[in-house]
Scaffold this motif. Sequence first.
Motif, short mmCIF file in Angstrom:
data_model
loop_
_atom_site.label_atom_id
_atom_site.label_comp_id
_atom_site.label_asym_id
_atom_site.label_seq_id
_atom_site.Cartn_x
_atom_site.Cartn_y
_atom_site.Cartn_z
N TRP A 72 0.67 -0.80 -0.30
CA TRP A 72 0.07 -0.05 0.11
C TRP A 72 0.99 1.64 -0.38
O TRP A 72 0.34 2.58 0.81
N ASP A 73 2.38 1.01 -0.58
CA ASP A 73 2.75 2.19 -0.86
C ASP A 73 3.29 2.83 -2.16
O ASP A 73 4.28 1.69 -2.98
N PRO A 74 2.33 3.75 -2.92
CA PRO A 74 2.63 4.56 -3.94
C PRO A 74 4.29 4.67 -4.20
O PRO A 74 5.07 4.41 -5.04
N ALA A 75 4.79 5.05 -2.98
CA ALA A 75 6.34 6.31 -3.40
C ALA A 75 7.21 4.88 -3.58
O ALA A 75 8.29 4.27 -3.77
N LEU A 76 6.90 3.49 -2.93
CA LEU A 76 7.44 2.34 -2.97
C LEU A 76 7.46 2.19 -4.38
O LEU A 76 8.26 1.04 -5.13
N ALA A 77 6.38 1.89 -4.90
CA ALA A 77 6.31 1.63 -6.56
C ALA A 77 7.26 2.82 -7.09
O ALA A 77 7.52 2.02 -8.71
N ARG A 78 7.57 3.59 -7.07
CA ARG A 78 7.41 4.13 -8.02
C ARG A 78 9.63 3.71 -8.08
O ARG A 78 10.33 3.77 -8.90
N ARG A 79 9.77 3.94 -6.82
CA ARG A 79 11.05 3.22 -6.24
C ARG A 79 11.80 2.31 -7.12
O ARG A 79 12.61 1.61 -7.73
N VAL A 80 10.75 1.14 -7.04
CA VAL A 80 10.80 -0.42 -8.01
C VAL A 80 10.75 0.20 -9.32
O VAL A 80 11.62 -0.58 -10.68
N GLY A 127 -0.62 1.55 -9.31
CA GLY A 127 0.34 1.78 -11.06
C GLY A 127 0.38 2.91 -11.44
O GLY A 127 1.58 3.26 -11.76
N VAL A 128 0.25 4.05 -10.39
CA VAL A 128 0.62 5.48 -11.54
C VAL A 128 2.04 5.62 -10.49
O VAL A 128 2.78 5.95 -10.98
N GLY A 129 2.77 5.14 -9.58
CA GLY A 129 3.64 4.96 -8.54
C GLY A 129 4.65 4.47 -9.78
O GLY A 129 5.70 4.60 -10.01
N TYR A 130 3.94 2.76 -9.98
CA TYR A 130 4.59 2.07 -10.93
C TYR A 130 6.15 2.58 -11.97
O TYR A 130 7.04 3.31 -12.14
N VAL A 131 4.67 3.18 -12.87
CA VAL A 131 5.26 4.19 -14.10
C VAL A 131 5.59 4.62 -13.91
O VAL A 131 6.53 5.66 -14.62
N ARG A 132 5.28 6.27 -12.96
CA ARG A 132 6.24 7.22 -12.89
C ARG A 132 7.84 6.68 -13.12
O ARG A 132 8.59 7.38 -13.14
N GLY A 133 7.96 5.64 -11.73
CA GLY A 133 9.66 5.57 -11.66
C GLY A 133 9.97 4.96 -12.34
O GLY A 133 10.96 5.22 -12.59
N VAL A 134 9.55 4.46 -13.37
CA VAL A 134 9.84 3.62 -15.11
C VAL A 134 10.58 4.81 -15.89
O VAL A 134 11.38 4.34 -15.83
N GLN A 135 9.45 6.27 -15.38
CA GLN A 135 9.59 7.15 -16.64
C GLN A 135 10.91 7.50 -15.66
O GLN A 135 11.71 8.71 -17.27
N ASP A 136 10.52 7.62 -14.84
CA ASP A 136 11.50 8.80 -13.92
C ASP A 136 13.12 8.45 -14.78
O ASP A 136 14.28 9.10 -14.60
N GLY A 137 13.21 6.90 -15.16
CA GLY A 137 15.15 6.55 -15.48
C GLY A 137 14.57 7.01 -17.16
O GLY A 137 15.77 5.93 -18.06
N GLY A 138 13.21 7.46 -18.05
CA GLY A 138 14.58 7.63 -19.30
C GLY A 138 13.85 6.42 -20.08
O GLY A 138 13.76 5.85 -21.33
#
Length: 804
Positions: A72-80, A127-138
């Motif tokens: 239940w942690d979108p911030a962790l999903a972003r790190r993933v 899902g939003v956290g995950y997507v933002r994390g992937v796209q943070d990396g280009g």
Amino acid sequence: MSTIETALAALDLETKVSLLAGQDVWSLPAVPHIGLGSLVMSDGPIGVRGTSWGPDDPAVVLPSPTALAATWDPALARRVGRLLAQEARRKGAHLLLAPTVNLHRTPLGGRHFECYSEDPLLTAEIGVGYVRGVQDGGVGATVKHFVANDSETARFVLDAAVDDRTLREVYLAPFEAIVNAGVWAVMCAYNGVNGHTMSENDALQNGLLKGEWGFDGVVVSDWTAAKTTAATALGGLDVAMPGPGNPWGPKLVEAVRAGEVPESVVDEMVRRVLRLAGRVGLLEGVEPAVPVRPEAVVDGDALAEEVASRSFVLLRNDGTLPLASPTVALIGVAAEEARILGGGSVTVFPPHVVSPLDGLRAQGVELTYEPGVDPRTKLPPAYGPEWTDPETGEAGFRMVFRDASGAELGRLLLEAAVTGWTGKMPAGVDGSLLDSVELSAWFRPLVFGEHRFGVGGIGEFVLTVDGEVLYDDKQVAYDDDPAAGILLHPETRVATTVEGPVLVTLRHKTWVRKGIGAVVGITLGHAEPGPTDDELIQRAVVAAAAAQVAVVVVATTEEVESEGFDRRSLALPGRQDDMVAAVAAANPRTVVVVNAGSPVEMPWVDDVAAVLLTWFPGQEAGAALASVLFGHTEPAGRLPTTWPVRMADCPVLDVDPVDGVLAYREGLFIGYRAWERRPVAPAFWFGAGLGYTTWDYESVTVTPSDALATVTVSLRNTGARSGREVVQVYLVPDAPAADRPSRWLAGFASVEAGAGEVVEVVVELPRRSVEAWEDGAWVTLSGGYTVDVGHDYGDTRLSAALKV
């Protein structure tokens, strides 16, 4: 004129069309004269496989998506996501085919473990956290499978019949949130929706996705999903994968020249491909979305362990956990051979695996181990120190690739006798010339007697042991689904007496699947002479009785949870339930670790001291488990889906189309929304999970905001150690309607606090949480609401009023 328009204008029709279909299984072609590089795609979502599907190209393997949602942690999903972008760059991939945001409509869904939750809001936030994390990396993310791909049975041809309100409020909701967050690609599903296959669905892909939502990225087909030429081009598809040989290419050129597809439609598809290429840095003259690529700084092993331990859900605990360095009897095949991921296109080969046995041994406790009963219906892949050449000392399995003349194309040395490649073969092996492979190794038995060998895979096989041919025949796929064909392959078992070192050789003539190319997926299984299930259970009982604590690891298998087929039972496979019951009777301090990606029945749940759900925990499984069992880390996960007592109690079990149609008759009522209407309660409600501390919810205030409302909650950690709590906010209309849920998740937030500490949590409620889709528009459901704040769906701690 922009760089993209200039590049587009420089292309003739044939070149434009060439950019809309795979040049191979995983990539689009380069066009050097406009400065366009080749865009490479890779499967996810728990690791980046790259363009090779084999053990020679390992990648970090993270816990299952159900595990990530359990944090239940979108911030962790972003790190993933950032880690996966790092992995994608390392493997030369520009577009990750993830995340999967289809919903847990039913626990029988074969890819339940690959999806996040039964709730659209939780799914959307993770899902939003995950997507933002992937796209943070280009690297581009690809949200899938658009839409209503919530089961596997007949997934290529079924038509999902879903009313508009249910589509909008439930199944489309995560996609809408992720599109609004700026995802760069969407993958359309195999199935149809309301009479139109998704690869040709003009209303949903052009009208809704690109029109109403304003999606400016690429719509890519699921692999081999595009079957027609003009209809897919006009239906909103931008890229048809894989290739070559799909319905576009020369056929699409002909369709344009015949006036069946306007060239302006092709131009818009190409424009989207060029825009994506620019975002990932493949188009000269276009500034990438991430101009400076992040350095490789994320520690994959550490993050995999962190996600795993934070995802574990403690469902029951009489105080036995955390363990205080007792003597431990560790029981279960999955304790030694960790089940770290589900089956299907999520499959990634890890650089290493820390098993539960490895993890507990590293704690330095007094430990005994018994495998107990084996839940697998197939023999495990041959593996271990006994597979060593007695003369050279070379350990492992030699894999030789040959062409039709028998000439060698390449070779590998494998640690275990399990392989899998589709399309692209290992480095140096030309897949277009590949005709056969040979897997061989010397076997030095630790136990003499009758040994069993399993031939697993599709195609022609010859198995010899010590020069004797034990099997020479052909095995065929169960059905046409490539996932089922490669992963749920048939197995033939043979037995022979082995009383000394023998050379074992498995020869296999490869098979070719249209649109994918050569496929190599074979397993050499092995089992030595051993005791019966009753004897194995008795050994486990003896070990448990002699220890202070028994830890039993139970698990599903790849024959139970995988892409390509749906489940038919929620019972643990084999005689694992009998084993748990017998061990618990012998030792009241029995801890059961449930190693499954989705719900299972637990008939012994009230008879054991503790139940810890670990999902599919990834490559650091054992390290995370040991950390949680011994209290170094708190089990901080909460259920992202409701768990039943029995399968028969579940509100939605239908996965079988009737005359090609799968009717979503339950409408809005899936998950906890449906359980609320059932006469029986579930075993554990959505959002449930214990920790190693306790919490007192002291006060709540609700303040209207520009969106809807801000909920502020004060909590006190009343336990003796620090911990984490997930505060969940549900809305209850004062005037409930029979055709709508009586209660639903509107927001959540997590908080950490030390022993005795008081903390404040702020949860923002979005306007959409009080809107419904009626007569083709979003309308506000005005009136009074009760705002329930609690620990899970079934455990409300505080309430307040809200007027809308």
